[in-house]
Scaffold this motif. Structure first.
Motif, PDB file in Angstrom:
ATOM      1  N   PHE A  73       2.051  -7.341  -2.901  1.00 22.53           N
ATOM      2  CA  PHE A  73       3.322  -6.918  -2.311  1.00 22.53           C
ATOM      3  C   PHE A  73       3.429  -5.401  -2.275  1.00 22.53           C
ATOM      4  CE2 PHE A  73       7.321  -5.204  -3.947  1.00 22.53           C
ATOM      5  CZ  PHE A  73       8.086  -5.278  -2.798  1.00 22.53           C
ATOM      6  N   GLU A  74       3.061  -4.760  -3.373  1.00 21.82           N
ATOM      7  CA  GLU A  74       3.205  -3.301  -3.485  1.00 21.82           C
ATOM      8  C   GLU A  74       2.348  -2.564  -2.454  1.00 21.82           C
ATOM      9  OE1 GLU A  74       4.977   0.059  -4.673  1.00 21.82           O
ATOM     10  OE2 GLU A  74       5.486  -1.901  -5.480  1.00 21.82           O
ATOM     11  N   LEU A  75       1.143  -3.039  -2.205  1.00 18.43           N
ATOM     12  CA  LEU A  75       0.297  -2.384  -1.203  1.00 18.43           C
ATOM     13  C   LEU A  75       0.892  -2.520   0.195  1.00 18.43           C
ATOM     14  CD1 LEU A  75      -3.296  -3.330  -2.436  1.00 18.43           C
ATOM     15  CD2 LEU A  75      -2.203  -1.072  -2.492  1.00 18.43           C
ATOM     16  N   TRP A  76       1.412  -3.694   0.531  1.00 21.13           N
ATOM     17  CA  TRP A  76       2.050  -3.866   1.851  1.00 21.13           C
ATOM     18  C   TRP A  76       3.276  -2.966   1.982  1.00 21.13           C
ATOM     19  CZ3 TRP A  76      -0.085  -5.809   5.944  1.00 21.13           C
ATOM     20  CH2 TRP A  76      -1.105  -6.747   5.820  1.00 21.13           C
TER      21      TRP A  76
ATOM     22  N   ALA B  64       4.810  -0.421  10.935  1.00 26.04           N
ATOM     23  CA  ALA B  64       5.572  -0.387   9.686  1.00 26.04           C
ATOM     24  C   ALA B  64       6.382  -1.668   9.536  1.00 26.04           C
ATOM     25  CB  ALA B  64       6.485   0.834   9.647  1.00 26.04           C
ATOM     26  N   ARG B  65       7.011  -2.095  10.631  1.00 24.37           N
ATOM     27  CA  ARG B  65       7.794  -3.333  10.604  1.00 24.37           C
ATOM     28  C   ARG B  65       6.911  -4.506  10.178  1.00 24.37           C
ATOM     29  NH1 ARG B  65       8.521  -5.102  16.046  1.00 24.37           N
ATOM     30  NH2 ARG B  65       6.614  -6.189  15.523  1.00 24.37           N
ATOM     31  N   ASP B  66       5.727  -4.601  10.748  1.00 25.98           N
ATOM     32  CA  ASP B  66       4.820  -5.699  10.402  1.00 25.98           C
ATOM     33  C   ASP B  66       4.436  -5.666   8.924  1.00 25.98           C
ATOM     34  OD1 ASP B  66       4.956  -6.433  13.084  1.00 25.98           O
ATOM     35  OD2 ASP B  66       2.984  -5.602  13.577  1.00 25.98           O
ATOM     36  N   ALA B  67       4.149  -4.483   8.410  1.00 25.59           N
ATOM     37  CA  ALA B  67       3.788  -4.350   6.995  1.00 25.59           C
ATOM     38  C   ALA B  67       4.969  -4.711   6.097  1.00 25.59           C
ATOM     39  CB  ALA B  67       3.306  -2.932   6.699  1.00 25.59           C
ATOM     40  N   TYR B  68       6.156  -4.246   6.451  1.00 27.12           N
ATOM     41  CA  TYR B  68       7.352  -4.580   5.672  1.00 27.12           C
ATOM     42  C   TYR B  68       7.631  -6.079   5.707  1.00 27.12           C
ATOM     43  CZ  TYR B  68       8.743   0.357   5.223  1.00 27.12           C
ATOM     44  OH  TYR B  68       8.821   1.690   4.915  1.00 27.12           O
TER      45      TYR B  68
ATOM     46  N   GLY C 152      -7.328  -1.352   0.171  1.00 27.94           N
ATOM     47  CA  GLY C 152      -6.800  -2.113  -0.958  1.00 27.94           C
ATOM     48  C   GLY C 152      -6.265  -3.465  -0.529  1.00 27.94           C
ATOM     49  N   ILE C 153      -5.602  -3.509   0.622  1.00 31.86           N
ATOM     50  CA  ILE C 153      -5.068  -4.773   1.135  1.00 31.86           C
ATOM     51  C   ILE C 153      -6.194  -5.726   1.486  1.00 31.86           C
ATOM     52  CG2 ILE C 153      -3.860  -5.802   3.106  1.00 31.86           C
ATOM     53  CD1 ILE C 153      -1.908  -3.400   2.959  1.00 31.86           C
ATOM     54  N   GLU C 154      -7.289  -5.195   2.015  1.00 36.05           N
ATOM     55  CA  GLU C 154      -8.430  -6.057   2.332  1.00 36.05           C
ATOM     56  C   GLU C 154      -8.972  -6.732   1.070  1.00 36.05           C
ATOM     57  OE1 GLU C 154     -11.414  -3.975   4.584  1.00 36.05           O
ATOM     58  OE2 GLU C 154      -9.982  -3.476   6.158  1.00 36.05           O
TER      59      GLU C 154
ATOM     60  N   GLU D 273      -2.978   9.915   6.842  1.00 42.24           N
ATOM     61  CA  GLU D 273      -3.997   9.041   7.439  1.00 42.24           C
ATOM     62  C   GLU D 273      -5.005   8.577   6.390  1.00 42.24           C
ATOM     63  OE1 GLU D 273      -4.195   7.593  10.333  1.00 42.24           O
ATOM     64  OE2 GLU D 273      -2.541   8.635  11.310  1.00 42.24           O
ATOM     65  N   ASN D 274      -5.433   9.479   5.518  1.00 40.24           N
ATOM     66  CA  ASN D 274      -6.364   9.091   4.450  1.00 40.24           C
ATOM     67  C   ASN D 274      -5.696   8.113   3.487  1.00 40.24           C
ATOM     68  OD1 ASN D 274      -8.415  10.652   5.491  1.00 40.24           O
ATOM     69  ND2 ASN D 274      -8.131  12.323   4.045  1.00 40.24           N
ATOM     70  N   ALA D 275      -4.453   8.384   3.158  1.00 35.17           N
ATOM     71  CA  ALA D 275      -3.713   7.486   2.268  1.00 35.17           C
ATOM     72  C   ALA D 275      -3.580   6.108   2.900  1.00 35.17           C
ATOM     73  CB  ALA D 275      -2.343   8.073   1.954  1.00 35.17           C
ATOM     74  N   LEU D 276      -3.302   6.075   4.186  1.00 35.60           N
ATOM     75  CA  LEU D 276      -3.182   4.804   4.889  1.00 35.60           C
ATOM     76  C   LEU D 276      -4.501   4.030   4.839  1.00 35.60           C
ATOM     77  CD1 LEU D 276      -1.524   2.857   6.597  1.00 35.60           C
ATOM     78  CD2 LEU D 276      -2.179   4.204   8.608  1.00 35.60           C
TER      79      LEU D 276
END
Length: 74
Positions: free
Chosen positions: A25-28, A44-48, A17-19, A8-11
């Motif tokens: 690409f790597e962050l997504w 996960a699907r949306d991020a991928y 970072g994405i903001e 959760e913290n990593a997420l």
């Protein structure tokens, strides 16, 4: 994940970072992987899908996305 100790913290770190860099690409990709580990397949699907939009030639993401969508990539 190594520094934050929990998924959760990593997420949250990845999301922050994405903001700051929404075209990374790597962050997504990492976000999708973390969400997949958290059993949050829809997110996960949306991020991928966003990662693939930014880098359509990544075969790893295509494979991951196909696995969680039952074969449908986009």
């Amino acid at each position: 994940y190594d520094k934050s100790e929990t998924l959760e913290n990593a997420l949250q770190i990845i999301t922050d970072g994405i903001e700051k860099n929404p075209s990374s690409f790597e962050l997504w990709k990492r976000k999708g992987m973390l969400l997949e580990e958290l059993n949050r397949a829809t997110e996960a699907r949306d991020a991928y899908q966003e990662a693939l939009r930014l880098n359509p030639d990544d075969t790893d993401i295509r494979s991951r996305l196909s696995a969680i969508t039952g074969g449908s990539v986009i």
